[in-house]
Design a protein around this motif. Structure first.
Motif, PDB file in Angstrom:
ATOM      1  N   ASN A   1       0.821  -1.218   0.000  1.00 22.53           N
ATOM      2  CA  ASN A   1       0.000   0.000   0.000  1.00 22.53           C
ATOM      3  C   ASN A   1       0.850   1.262   0.000  1.00 22.53           C
ATOM      4  N   GLN A   2       1.990   1.227   0.667  1.00 18.89           N
ATOM      5  CA  GLN A   2       2.871   2.387   0.673  1.00 18.89           C
ATOM      6  C   GLN A   2       3.489   2.620  -0.704  1.00 18.89           C
ATOM      7  N   ARG A   3       3.813   1.552  -1.411  1.00 18.30           N
ATOM      8  CA  ARG A   3       4.374   1.717  -2.760  1.00 18.30           C
ATOM      9  C   ARG A   3       3.333   2.320  -3.692  1.00 18.30           C
ATOM     10  N   MET A   4       2.083   1.957  -3.547  1.00 11.47           N
ATOM     11  CA  MET A   4       1.045   2.503  -4.409  1.00 11.47           C
ATOM     12  C   MET A   4       0.756   3.968  -4.084  1.00 11.47           C
ATOM     13  N   ASN A   5       0.946   4.334  -2.807  1.00  8.92           N
ATOM     14  CA  ASN A   5       0.674   5.722  -2.436  1.00  8.92           C
ATOM     15  C   ASN A   5       1.813   6.664  -2.806  1.00  8.92           C
ATOM     16  N   ASN A   6       2.998   6.170  -3.019  1.00  6.41           N
ATOM     17  CA  ASN A   6       4.142   7.023  -3.372  1.00  6.41           C
ATOM     18  C   ASN A   6       4.120   7.279  -4.885  1.00  6.41           C
ATOM     19  N   PRO A   7       3.916   8.523  -5.343  1.00  4.17           N
ATOM     20  CA  PRO A   7       3.821   8.773  -6.800  1.00  4.17           C
ATOM     21  C   PRO A   7       5.141   8.565  -7.530  1.00  4.17           C
ATOM     22  N   PHE A   8       6.275   8.673  -6.851  1.00  7.34           N
ATOM     23  CA  PHE A   8       7.569   8.506  -7.519  1.00  7.34           C
ATOM     24  C   PHE A   8       7.890   7.050  -7.818  1.00  7.34           C
ATOM     25  N   LEU A   9       7.087   6.136  -7.260  1.00  7.22           N
ATOM     26  CA  LEU A   9       7.280   4.728  -7.584  1.00  7.22           C
ATOM     27  C   LEU A   9       6.436   4.290  -8.779  1.00  7.22           C
ATOM     28  N   ASN A  10       5.660   5.212  -9.353  1.00  3.73           N
ATOM     29  CA  ASN A  10       4.824   4.918 -10.515  1.00  3.73           C
ATOM     30  C   ASN A  10       5.545   5.398 -11.780  1.00  3.73           C
ATOM     31  N   PRO A  11       5.853   4.537 -12.730  1.00  2.00           N
ATOM     32  CA  PRO A  11       6.587   4.964 -13.949  1.00  2.00           C
ATOM     33  C   PRO A  11       5.805   5.962 -14.804  1.00  2.00           C
ATOM     34  N   PHE A  12       4.484   5.906 -14.809  1.00  3.70           N
ATOM     35  CA  PHE A  12       3.695   6.871 -15.575  1.00  3.70           C
ATOM     36  C   PHE A  12       3.826   8.289 -15.002  1.00  3.70           C
ATOM     37  N   ASN A  13       3.928   8.382 -13.710  1.00  4.90           N
ATOM     38  CA  ASN A  13       4.134   9.684 -13.089  1.00  4.90           C
ATOM     39  C   ASN A  13       5.493  10.263 -13.456  1.00  4.90           C
ATOM     40  N   TRP A  14       6.497   9.411 -13.533  1.00  2.34           N
ATOM     41  CA  TRP A  14       7.814   9.882 -13.966  1.00  2.34           C
ATOM     42  C   TRP A  14       7.764  10.398 -15.407  1.00  2.34           C
ATOM     43  N   TYR A  15       7.037   9.712 -16.242  1.00  2.00           N
ATOM     44  CA  TYR A  15       6.914  10.135 -17.652  1.00  2.00           C
ATOM     45  C   TYR A  15       6.255  11.504 -17.740  1.00  2.00           C
ATOM     46  N   GLN A  16       5.187  11.707 -16.994  1.00  2.00           N
ATOM     47  CA  GLN A  16       4.508  12.998 -16.997  1.00  2.00           C
ATOM     48  C   GLN A  16       5.405  14.092 -16.407  1.00  2.00           C
TER      49      GLN A  16
END
Length: 205
Positions: free
Chosen positions: A173-188
């Motif tokens: 749950n912590q990994r899902m809540n951290n936006p920097f662990l999402n590759p799509f967020n990095w792309y944006q």
């Protein structure tokens, strides 16, 4: 005639020497004290005394008196006080423990031998492998699980598994809540930098 005999006995008792009779009562072979022994002076009106917890006794008697020592679990001992020059006498009394041999007893879990034969003849001749499979079936194990309480090791293992699952779910749950662990967020985020969305000119108020 009877009065004369009583008077002569009284005169004879008064003529005997009075002394302090003391002693220690121990068990034969072990020298352990025998406590609370009943002591009876059979020569002087059956006076009764008792030793203490350590087997010690002391009372006034006459020289030549016959003393009887009795206790539960020991053979009775008879002792005659000797005639000594002193006014006190100390004795060491040994008492032998009784050995009572009980008859042999054969215990049976049945009320009678006939009941035992009936139970023995009623035993079935099932195959042990089939019996083991029947006892290890899911239904039998589930029935045992409802009746037999859990052991301490089983409870500890279950609690450890629960804690491990809780920590694993928490990390997910912590990994899902951290936006920097999402590759799509990095792309944006990288596209926003290229477009200049975070430039200093645009950040001016």
């Amino acid at each position: 005639m009877g009065i004369i005999c009583l008077m002569s006995s009284a005169v004879f008792a008064q003529s005997k020497k009075i002394l302090q009779f003391s002693g220690l009562i121990t068990s034969t072979g072990s020298d352990l004290p025998v406590g609370f022994v009943s002591i009876r002076n059979t020569s002087h009106n059956n006076q009764t005394f008792m030793s203490n917890n350590d087997g010690f006794f002391s009372f006034v008697a006459h020289a030549g008196d016959v003393i009887e020592f009795t206790s539960v679990g020991f053979d009775p001992v008879t002792f005659q006080i000797p005639d000594v020059q002193d006014d006190k006498y100390t004795a060491s009394i040994k008492m032998r423990a009784l050995l009572i041999e009980l008859p042999a007893v054969t215990p049976f879990p049945w009320a009678s031998y006939e009941d035992y034969l009936a139970e023995f003849m009623a035993l079935g001749g099932d195959d042990p492998i089939a019996t083991a499979r029947r006892n290890l079936s899911p239904d039998a194990l589930a029935a045992l699980a409802r009746v037999v309480p859990r052991s301490a090791e089983e409870i500890q293992t279950y609690n450890s598994l629960q804690r491990h699952q809780y920590m694993q779910n928490r990390n997910i749950n912590q990994r899902m809540n951290n936006p920097f662990l999402n590759p799509f967020n990095w792309y944006q985020f990288i596209n926003s930098i290229k477009k200049g969305d975070y430039s200093r000119e645009k950040l001016k108020y």
